[in-house]
Write an enzyme that holds these catalytic residues in place. Structure first.
Site, PDB file in Angstrom:
ATOM      1  N   LYS A  78       0.728  -1.033   0.028  1.00  0.00           N
ATOM      2  CA  LYS A  78       0.199  -0.193   0.037  1.00  0.00           C
ATOM      3  C   LYS A  78       0.872   1.155  -0.119  1.00  0.00           C
ATOM      4  O   LYS A  78       1.580   1.557   1.078  1.00  0.00           O
ATOM      5  CB  LYS A  78      -0.925   0.017   1.333  1.00  0.00           C
ATOM      6  CG  LYS A  78      -1.815   1.336   1.028  1.00  0.00           C
ATOM      7  CD  LYS A  78      -1.739   1.905   2.630  1.00  0.00           C
ATOM      8  CE  LYS A  78      -2.318   3.377   2.481  1.00  0.00           C
ATOM      9  NZ  LYS A  78      -1.972   4.607   1.585  1.00  0.00           N
ATOM     10  N   GLY A  94       6.422   5.614   8.079  1.00  0.00           N
ATOM     11  CA  GLY A  94       5.760   6.736   8.157  1.00  0.00           C
ATOM     12  C   GLY A  94       5.748   7.487   9.543  1.00  0.00           C
ATOM     13  O   GLY A  94       6.988   7.440  10.266  1.00  0.00           O
ATOM     14  N   SER A  95       4.711   8.185   9.974  1.00  0.00           N
ATOM     15  CA  SER A  95       4.862   9.166  11.065  1.00  0.00           C
ATOM     16  C   SER A  95       4.665   8.156  12.296  1.00  0.00           C
ATOM     17  O   SER A  95       4.143   7.334  12.334  1.00  0.00           O
ATOM     18  CB  SER A  95       3.753  10.165  11.038  1.00  0.00           C
ATOM     19  OG  SER A  95       2.592   9.693  10.940  1.00  0.00           O
ATOM     20  N   GLY A  97       2.274   5.093  13.332  1.00  0.00           N
ATOM     21  CA  GLY A  97       2.767   3.953  13.547  1.00  0.00           C
ATOM     22  C   GLY A  97       2.117   3.416  15.194  1.00  0.00           C
ATOM     23  O   GLY A  97       1.981   2.215  15.133  1.00  0.00           O
ATOM     24  N   GLU A 151       9.409   2.365  11.042  1.00  0.00           N
ATOM     25  CA  GLU A 151      10.372   3.318  10.995  1.00  0.00           C
ATOM     26  C   GLU A 151      10.053   4.330  10.835  1.00  0.00           C
ATOM     27  O   GLU A 151       9.130   4.768   9.828  1.00  0.00           O
ATOM     28  CB  GLU A 151      11.144   2.880   9.602  1.00  0.00           C
ATOM     29  CG  GLU A 151      11.533   1.635   9.258  1.00  0.00           C
ATOM     30  CD  GLU A 151      12.903   1.402  10.121  1.00  0.00           C
ATOM     31  OE1 GLU A 151      13.461   2.151  10.508  1.00  0.00           O
ATOM     32  OE2 GLU A 151      13.161   0.094  10.226  1.00  0.00           O
ATOM     33  N   GLU A 177       8.674  16.964  15.176  1.00  0.00           N
ATOM     34  CA  GLU A 177       9.134  16.640  13.764  1.00  0.00           C
ATOM     35  C   GLU A 177       8.281  17.842  13.024  1.00  0.00           C
ATOM     36  O   GLU A 177       7.175  17.587  12.868  1.00  0.00           O
ATOM     37  CB  GLU A 177       9.004  15.250  13.353  1.00  0.00           C
ATOM     38  CG  GLU A 177       9.629  15.183  12.024  1.00  0.00           C
ATOM     39  CD  GLU A 177       9.313  13.764  11.473  1.00  0.00           C
ATOM     40  OE1 GLU A 177       8.348  13.327  11.520  1.00  0.00           O
ATOM     41  OE2 GLU A 177      10.177  13.303  11.034  1.00  0.00           O
TER      42      GLU A 177
END
Ligand code: NAD
Length: 490
Positions: free
Chosen positions: A173, A226-227, A231, A246, A377
């Site tokens: 995806k 992703g963020s 996650g 990650e 971030e």
């Protein structure tokens, strides 16, 4: 404008949702194409196709599976320029970096193709006579791969290549900001000879497609980049399956008073404003010894103001657009926050007029380590400078964040360099080099809030996508009991 489909069981098909979505060029806001808005039913079909092809694919000898990856590498090379231009158009990184994105996929395909003739297990002596003991690697089965948009070719390659060589079958995806790059990558794997059903692609939202994949009981492993927020949702919904995470970063460069400041300046410009600051490893904090702060800031601002922001297909451009309007608003909200919390804006701090999601490279100084601009971030061309009194203070500031992906120190002092390697809390440490630029044969990943201990790339990429099976073969012709039989030398 082109229309694109899902790829299930070797066929390009429409979604059962009968709905589509659009992807846009972030530099021009023009439509790139329309894509199928997949749903839970499509995910079920894709998982069923992956399950059906699993018994065949996992029994193809690994060196033969690897041949597909060798062919993929050659096809990526053949199409490198075409893919890079399309990638720049779809996500806005400057063309030289887009070529780097494709090159990373070429390197990854070659590296994991080589693993087809290794996939090493361990062989170790048994504690008993006439008994062999060793391990082999086996695939998980069906794996779900969920990717972000910032490396639209490289990150799918980081996941798909090791997953395939280990014998897994896949439902992939991609991000809804870069579905076309994902489709182009899948098309090359098909051309390389990947059999039907081994790799399936479902485009659509994270909430519908991503979450259905995460929750699916027949999916044995999820690899997610992703963020951190996403996650967390994934971990909460995955049930009993392996999850590789990650996530984001808040990556510092420490500049000591003995550093080569010109070298540090180049590293900061590349780390903070390369890919418009939209890398998980982007430099977002400069922690600088106060003795050289003023001198460095002057040189930095002079260079940042001269960075060319604009058309990413031109070789003279330094900084491209942000990915979308939401990202632009997010970055600007941090500019307002920085001012509000008392940091000093040195340059940038506003968007560019006209079409596209361009934001001026932004630098704040006299930032305090606990301010939100130094903690969260931002994922844009945004840099915070935090002064430090000495080495120990710099390390303390570097570690005062909840992320731990990449970090760097510029110093000519070997003792500071080694102490930083030991003491900085991050998965990657660079000395006299920027926070970005990892190589595919070394492990990649972070600690603390950046992940859950998994690593991608290098040999760790094989660990990520395979399970270990332990084998005992007793050829003594009698029942031997480990830990219970008393061993006699004679
Ligand atoms: P994101 O979390 O918004 O989306 C990533 C992917 O997850 C997309 O495909 C999205 O559709 C999907 N998704 C969203 N919600 C979901 C849900 N509820 N369930 C399942 N899937 C869902 O991240 P993004 O904006 O695409 O990427 C930027 C982030 O990625 C940054 O935080 C960046 O630091 C991080 N990143 C990390 C690395 C790394 O290796 N550590 C590399 C690149 C990017």
């Amino acid at each position: 404008m082109s229309a694109h489909k899902l790829f299930i069981s070797g066929k390009w098909v429409k979604s059962t949702s009968h709905q589509t979505f659009k992807s846009y060029n972030p530099a021009t806001e023009k439509i790139i194409g329309t894509f199928e808005a997949g749903n839970q039913k499509d995910v079920e079909k894709a998982v069923a196709a992956a399950q059906k092809s699993l018994p065949f694919w996992k029994n193809v000898p690994a060196p033969q599976r690897a041949k597909i990856l060798f062919r993929l590498a050659r096809l990526l090379e053949r199409d490198k320029e075409k893919l890079a231009r399309a990638l720049t158009e779809e996500m806005g990184k400057i063309i030289s970096e887009a070529r780097g994105d494709v090159q990373e996929a070429i390197d990854t395909a070659e590296y994991f193709a080589g693993e087809g003739r290794r996939l090493f297990g361990h062989t170790t002596p048994s504690e008993l006579r006439d008994k062999a003991a060793f391990t082999i690697r086996q695939p998980f089965g069906v794996v779900g791969l969920i990717a972000p948009w910032n490396f639209p070719i490289a990150i799918p390659a980081w996941k798909i290549c090791p997953a395939l060589v280990c014998g897994n079958t896949i439902v992939f995806k991609p991000s809804s900001d870069t579905p076309r790059s994902a489709i182009q990558f899948v098309q090359l794997l098909v051309e390389a000879g990947l059999p039907s059903g081994v790799l399936n692609l479902v485009t659509g939202t994270g909430k519908e497609v991503g979450l259905s994949l995460v929750k699916h009981p027949e999916v044995r492993m999820i690899s997610f980049t992703g963020s951190r927020e996403t996650g967390k949702t994934i971990v909460q919904n995955a049930g009993i399956k392996k999850v590789g995470l990650e996530l984001g970063g808040k990556n510092p460069i420490i500049i000591m008073d003995d550093a080569n400041l010109e070298l540090a300046l180049e590293g900061v410009l590349f780390g903070a404003f390369g890919t418009t600051g939209q890398r998980c490893t982007a430099t977002s904090r400069i922690i600088i010894h106060q003795k050289v702060q003023k001198k460095f800031e002057k040189r930095l601002v002079n260079r940042v103001r001269r960075l060319k922001v604009g058309n990413c297909l031109l070789s003279k451009t330094d900084v491209g657009p942000l990915i979308n309007q939401r990202a632009l608003e997010k970055v600007h909200s941090y500019t307002l926050l920085g001012k509000q919390q008392g940091a000093k804006l040195l340059c940038g701090g506003s968007s560019l007029k006209g079409k596209g999601f361009f934001y001026k490279p932004t630098v704040f100084t006299n930032v305090k380590s606990n301010m939100r601009i130094a903690q969260e971030e931002i994922f844009g061309p945004f840099l915070s400078i935090i002064p430090a009194k000495n080495f120990a203070h710099a390390i303390k500031i570097a570690n005062n964040v909840s992320y731990g992906l990449s970090a760097s120190i510029y110093t000519e002092n070997i003792s500071f360099a080694f102490k930083a390697i030991n003491e900085i809390e991050s998965g990657l440490v660079y000395v006299n080099s920027s926070t970005i630029g990892s190589e595919v044969h070394l492990p990649f990943g972070g600690i603390k809030g950046t992940g859950n201990g998994t690593r991608e790339a290098g040999i760790e990429g094989i660990n990520e996508f395979s399970e270990t099976k332990t084998i005992y073969i007793d050829y003594s012709d009698k029942l031997q009991k480990a830990q219970i039989d008393e061993f006699k030398l004679k």
